[in-house]
Design a protein around this motif. Structure first.
Motif, PDB file in Angstrom:
ATOM      1  N   ASP A   1       0.823  -1.205   0.000  1.00 51.48           N
ATOM      2  CA  ASP A   1       0.000   0.000   0.000  1.00 51.48           C
ATOM      3  C   ASP A   1       0.862   1.262   0.000  1.00 51.48           C
ATOM      4  O   ASP A   1       1.412   1.643   1.038  1.00 51.48           O
ATOM      5  CB  ASP A   1      -0.914   0.005   1.231  1.00 51.48           C
TER       6      ASP A   1
ATOM      7  N   SER B   1       1.669   5.267  -0.021  1.00 50.85           N
ATOM      8  CA  SER B   1       1.056   6.471   0.529  1.00 50.85           C
ATOM      9  C   SER B   1       1.903   7.665   0.110  1.00 50.85           C
ATOM     10  O   SER B   1       3.101   7.534  -0.130  1.00 50.85           O
ATOM     11  CB  SER B   1       0.965   6.399   2.053  1.00 50.85           C
ATOM     12  N   THR B   2       1.257   8.811   0.011  1.00 46.60           N
ATOM     13  CA  THR B   2       1.952  10.046  -0.328  1.00 46.60           C
ATOM     14  C   THR B   2       1.648  11.076   0.744  1.00 46.60           C
ATOM     15  O   THR B   2       0.486  11.358   1.034  1.00 46.60           O
ATOM     16  CB  THR B   2       1.492  10.581  -1.705  1.00 46.60           C
TER      17      THR B   2
ATOM     18  N   ASP C   1       3.619   0.738   2.792  1.00 49.15           N
ATOM     19  CA  ASP C   1       3.380  -0.223   3.865  1.00 49.15           C
ATOM     20  C   ASP C   1       3.192  -1.590   3.220  1.00 49.15           C
ATOM     21  O   ASP C   1       2.331  -1.758   2.353  1.00 49.15           O
ATOM     22  CB  ASP C   1       2.139   0.153   4.668  1.00 49.15           C
TER      23      ASP C   1
END
Length: 159
Positions: free
Chosen positions: A47, A49-50, A73
């Motif tokens: 997963d 993420s920004t 993640d």
């Protein structure tokens, strides 16, 4: 135009060494450990993420943002095996072990790694394996938490 179904169209391997993560070779990928059949149907979690970077100022009347750092993640949930050969992920993905997670999506699992295929390559160090709590009518499972140690190649091409 139809929807792409993921069932049977994902392949995941653990590869100990890749010279160029943007262009992994067929030999490197084929030499890895195929994890796919031991991963639960919902067990592949990669997963991204920004982070947000606030670009507004004291004079702003509207909150503005731009993209910041990217993180990933990653954890895989595996079925435990009842023989040594069937329990390879548990025996291999131990605390501190480093390597590369290779993920191919949208191509039939049985299709061999082939030049030109799109793959994702994640440089990984494994965390401590986590045995899942026993449950009725379920196989024994464990989770391998994985730490991405460098920028991944999420749009790599097999060379």
């Amino acid at each position: 135009m139809g929807d792409l179904i993921s069932d049977g169209k994902t392949r995941v391997a653990w590869v100990s060494s890749i010279a160029n993560i943007n262009a992994p070779t067929v030999a490197e990928l084929s030499g890895g450990i195929d994890l796919t059949k031991r991963i639960t149907p919902d067990g592949l979690k990669v997963d991204p993420s920004t982070a947000d970077v606030d670009t507004s100022s004291l004079a702003s009347t509207f909150d503005t943002k731009t993209v910041g750092r990217i993180g990933v993640d990653t954890e895989l949930t595996f079925k435990r095996g009842d023989t040594v050969g069937d329990d390879t992920p548990y025996a291999t993905l131990k605390y501190g072990v480093s390597g590369f997670l290779a993920v191919r999506r949208g191509v039939a699992y049985a299709t061999a790694w082939t030049i030109g295929q799109n793959v994702e390559i994640y440089p990984i160090t494994c965390g401590e394996p986590q045995n899942s709590s026993p449950a009725a009518n379920e196989v024994m499972k464990f989770v391998s938490p994985m730490k991405v140690t460098d920028a991944p190649a999420t749009a790599a091409t097999v060379a």
